[in-house]
Design a protein around this motif. Structure first.
Motif, PDB file in Angstrom:
ATOM      1  N   PHE A  91     -25.655 -39.159  23.689  1.00 37.91           N
ATOM      2  CA  PHE A  91     -25.059 -40.117  24.530  1.00 37.91           C
ATOM      3  C   PHE A  91     -25.347 -39.700  26.031  1.00 37.91           C
ATOM      4  CE2 PHE A  91     -21.526 -37.188  23.757  1.00 37.91           C
ATOM      5  CZ  PHE A  91     -21.262 -36.909  25.101  1.00 37.91           C
ATOM      6  N   GLU A  92     -25.205 -40.685  26.906  1.00 37.02           N
ATOM      7  CA  GLU A  92     -25.171 -40.396  28.286  1.00 37.02           C
ATOM      8  C   GLU A  92     -24.189 -41.299  28.959  1.00 37.02           C
ATOM      9  OE1 GLU A  92     -29.002 -42.645  30.376  1.00 37.02           O
ATOM     10  OE2 GLU A  92     -29.263 -40.562  29.539  1.00 37.02           O
ATOM     11  N   TYR A  93     -23.566 -40.819  30.163  1.00 40.57           N
ATOM     12  CA  TYR A  93     -23.078 -42.087  30.894  1.00 40.57           C
ATOM     13  C   TYR A  93     -23.210 -41.734  32.445  1.00 40.57           C
ATOM     14  CZ  TYR A  93     -19.174 -38.506  30.738  1.00 40.57           C
ATOM     15  OH  TYR A  93     -18.494 -37.158  30.830  1.00 40.57           O
ATOM     16  N   ALA A  94     -22.925 -42.954  33.085  1.00 40.91           N
ATOM     17  CA  ALA A  94     -23.222 -42.578  34.569  1.00 40.91           C
ATOM     18  C   ALA A  94     -21.913 -42.511  35.231  1.00 40.91           C
ATOM     19  CB  ALA A  94     -23.693 -44.139  35.173  1.00 40.91           C
ATOM     20  N   GLY A  95     -21.623 -41.696  36.325  1.00 39.31           N
ATOM     21  CA  GLY A  95     -20.520 -41.515  37.181  1.00 39.31           C
ATOM     22  C   GLY A  95     -19.504 -40.491  36.304  1.00 39.31           C
ATOM     23  N   ARG A  96     -18.295 -40.490  37.051  1.00 35.19           N
ATOM     24  CA  ARG A  96     -17.091 -39.748  36.491  1.00 35.19           C
ATOM     25  C   ARG A  96     -16.688 -40.812  35.445  1.00 35.19           C
ATOM     26  NH1 ARG A  96     -15.686 -35.730  40.167  1.00 35.19           N
ATOM     27  NH2 ARG A  96     -13.812 -35.857  39.457  1.00 35.19           N
ATOM     28  N   PRO A  97     -15.832 -39.763  34.322  1.00 35.48           N
ATOM     29  CA  PRO A  97     -15.111 -40.186  33.332  1.00 35.48           C
ATOM     30  C   PRO A  97     -13.775 -40.905  34.170  1.00 35.48           C
ATOM     31  CG  PRO A  97     -15.078 -38.082  33.197  1.00 35.48           C
ATOM     32  CD  PRO A  97     -15.950 -38.307  34.292  1.00 35.48           C
ATOM     33  N   ARG A  98     -13.257 -41.723  33.137  1.00 32.62           N
ATOM     34  CA  ARG A  98     -12.090 -42.497  33.630  1.00 32.62           C
ATOM     35  C   ARG A  98     -10.897 -41.435  33.549  1.00 32.62           C
ATOM     36  NH1 ARG A  98     -10.575 -47.989  30.880  1.00 32.62           N
ATOM     37  NH2 ARG A  98      -9.490 -48.304  32.839  1.00 32.62           N
ATOM     38  N   TRP A  99     -10.795 -40.652  32.680  1.00 30.35           N
ATOM     39  CA  TRP A  99      -9.869 -39.659  32.183  1.00 30.35           C
ATOM     40  C   TRP A  99     -10.319 -38.622  31.211  1.00 30.35           C
ATOM     41  CZ3 TRP A  99      -9.194 -39.638  27.203  1.00 30.35           C
ATOM     42  CH2 TRP A  99      -9.405 -40.941  26.371  1.00 30.35           C
ATOM     43  N   VAL A 100      -9.625 -37.328  31.338  1.00 32.59           N
ATOM     44  CA  VAL A 100      -9.861 -36.203  30.274  1.00 32.59           C
ATOM     45  C   VAL A 100      -8.585 -35.824  29.809  1.00 32.59           C
ATOM     46  CG1 VAL A 100     -11.128 -34.162  29.645  1.00 32.59           C
ATOM     47  CG2 VAL A 100     -11.913 -35.560  31.453  1.00 32.59           C
ATOM     48  N   ILE A 101      -8.485 -35.772  28.430  1.00 37.82           N
ATOM     49  CA  ILE A 101      -7.238 -35.564  27.927  1.00 37.82           C
ATOM     50  C   ILE A 101      -7.149 -34.587  26.451  1.00 37.82           C
ATOM     51  CG2 ILE A 101      -5.582 -37.356  28.733  1.00 37.82           C
ATOM     52  CD1 ILE A 101      -6.344 -37.808  25.262  1.00 37.82           C
ATOM     53  N   HIS A 102      -6.151 -33.999  26.288  1.00 39.03           N
ATOM     54  CA  HIS A 102      -5.877 -33.082  24.964  1.00 39.03           C
ATOM     55  C   HIS A 102      -5.220 -34.090  24.217  1.00 39.03           C
ATOM     56  CE1 HIS A 102      -7.664 -29.647  26.893  1.00 39.03           C
ATOM     57  NE2 HIS A 102      -6.535 -29.587  27.648  1.00 39.03           N
ATOM     58  N   CYS A 103      -5.735 -34.380  22.637  1.00 37.65           N
ATOM     59  CA  CYS A 103      -4.940 -34.910  21.762  1.00 37.65           C
ATOM     60  C   CYS A 103      -4.504 -34.297  20.812  1.00 37.65           C
ATOM     61  CB  CYS A 103      -5.810 -36.067  21.259  1.00 37.65           C
ATOM     62  SG  CYS A 103      -4.778 -37.310  20.130  1.00 37.65           S
ATOM     63  N   ALA A 138     -17.690 -28.523  32.927  1.00 40.37           N
ATOM     64  CA  ALA A 138     -17.554 -29.500  34.082  1.00 40.37           C
ATOM     65  C   ALA A 138     -16.288 -30.561  34.038  1.00 40.37           C
ATOM     66  CB  ALA A 138     -18.828 -30.165  34.478  1.00 40.37           C
ATOM     67  N   LEU A 139     -15.658 -30.672  32.867  1.00 38.36           N
ATOM     68  CA  LEU A 139     -14.747 -31.528  32.695  1.00 38.36           C
ATOM     69  C   LEU A 139     -13.464 -30.745  32.933  1.00 38.36           C
ATOM     70  CD1 LEU A 139     -15.906 -33.031  29.141  1.00 38.36           C
ATOM     71  CD2 LEU A 139     -16.111 -34.116  31.381  1.00 38.36           C
ATOM     72  N   THR A 140     -12.453 -31.524  33.602  1.00 38.97           N
ATOM     73  CA  THR A 140     -11.114 -31.130  33.924  1.00 38.97           C
ATOM     74  C   THR A 140      -9.938 -32.023  33.095  1.00 38.97           C
ATOM     75  OG1 THR A 140     -11.875 -30.361  35.911  1.00 38.97           O
ATOM     76  CG2 THR A 140      -9.337 -30.666  35.754  1.00 38.97           C
ATOM     77  N   PRO A 141      -9.458 -31.294  32.062  1.00 40.10           N
ATOM     78  CA  PRO A 141      -8.327 -32.019  31.582  1.00 40.10           C
ATOM     79  C   PRO A 141      -7.333 -32.299  32.223  1.00 40.10           C
ATOM     80  CG  PRO A 141      -9.206 -30.280  30.072  1.00 40.10           C
ATOM     81  CD  PRO A 141      -9.678 -30.147  31.526  1.00 40.10           C
ATOM     82  N   GLN A 142      -6.473 -33.384  31.980  1.00 37.52           N
ATOM     83  CA  GLN A 142      -5.387 -33.841  32.843  1.00 37.52           C
ATOM     84  C   GLN A 142      -3.995 -33.850  32.063  1.00 37.52           C
ATOM     85  OE1 GLN A 142      -7.857 -37.205  33.339  1.00 37.52           O
ATOM     86  NE2 GLN A 142      -8.255 -37.111  35.436  1.00 37.52           N
ATOM     87  N   ALA A 143      -4.076 -34.043  31.200  1.00 38.09           N
ATOM     88  CA  ALA A 143      -2.706 -34.056  30.135  1.00 38.09           C
ATOM     89  C   ALA A 143      -2.910 -33.806  28.791  1.00 38.09           C
ATOM     90  CB  ALA A 143      -2.407 -35.631  30.398  1.00 38.09           C
ATOM     91  N   HIS A 144      -1.755 -33.726  28.157  1.00 44.32           N
ATOM     92  CA  HIS A 144      -1.680 -33.376  26.542  1.00 44.32           C
ATOM     93  C   HIS A 144      -0.911 -34.825  26.254  1.00 44.32           C
ATOM     94  CE1 HIS A 144      -2.717 -29.369  26.273  1.00 44.32           C
ATOM     95  NE2 HIS A 144      -2.205 -29.130  27.576  1.00 44.32           N
ATOM     96  N   VAL A 145      -1.782 -35.629  25.086  1.00 41.90           N
ATOM     97  CA  VAL A 145      -1.049 -36.696  24.750  1.00 41.90           C
ATOM     98  C   VAL A 145      -0.661 -36.319  23.054  1.00 41.90           C
ATOM     99  CG1 VAL A 145      -2.435 -38.312  26.057  1.00 41.90           C
ATOM    100  CG2 VAL A 145      -3.152 -37.712  24.167  1.00 41.90           C
TER     101      VAL A 145
END
Length: 139
Positions: free
Chosen positions: A22-34, A109-116
Motif C-alpha cells: 500500500f501507499e498513501y499521501a500525506g500524514r495519517p489522520r491518527w495513530v492509536i494502540h487498540c 516514523a509513526l507517533t501513537p496518540q492514544a490507547h483505545v
C-alpha cells in the motif's frame, strides 16, 4: 492520490512476503494502540497499532488483500499468501481505512496518540507511556 505528490509525501508498506503493498499521501489522520479482544485475536498479539488514513489518499500497489468479515459491518484485510494482517475497515468509521503500523516500511516514523479499548487490555500488560487511555473508541 494526486499526481502532484512528491516521493517525500508518500508512505509505503507491505506484507511479509511483499505481495500486498500500500501507499498513501500525506500524514495519517491518527495513530492509536487498540486493545480490543477481536484485534488481539486477529493479530495474535497483546495489542495492535493502527494508522487511520482517509479514503482517496491511499491505494493498494501490489496484490489486493483477502477479506474476512469478522462481524457485521467489519472487514479485516490480510495477505492471502503469507497471512499478514494489512488493514481494518468498519461501517461505523466510514471514509477511512485503518492500516497496521507494523506493515509500514518505517513504523518508527509513526507517533501513537492514544490507547483505545483500554478496558479490554490484558492484565499482565504494563504500559509505561503517558498516552491517553479510552475504555472504548477515542472520541
Amino acid at each position: 492520490m494526486g499526481e502532484d505528490r512528491t516521493p517525500e509525501d508518500i508512505t509505503r508498506g507491505r506484507c511479509l512476503c511483499g505481495a500486498v503493498r500500500f501507499e498513501y499521501a500525506g500524514r495519517p489522520r491518527w495513530v492509536i494502540h487498540c486493545h480490543c479482544e477481536s484485534c488481539r485475536r486477529q493479530c495474535s498479539a497483546p495489542f495492535t497499532t493502527f494508522v487511520g488514513v482517509k479514503d482517496g489518499r491511499w491505494r493498494w500497489t501490489g496484490a489486493e488483500p483477502a477479506v474476512y468479515g469478522s462481524s457485521t459491518g467489519v472487514e479485516r484485510l490480510f495477505c492471502g499468501r503469507c497471512g499478514t494482517p494489512m488493514a481494518y475497515r468498519a461501517d461505523h468509521w466510514p471514509g477511512e481505512i485503518h492500516l497496521y503500523a507494523a506493515a509500514h516500511e518505517d513504523p518508527d516514523a509513526l507517533t501513537p496518540q492514544a490507547h483505545v479499548y483500554h478496558a479490554e487490555k490484558l492484565a499482565w500488560l504494563h504500559l509505561a507511556d503517558d498516552l491517553p487511555r479510552h475504555d472504548g473508541p477515542a472520541a
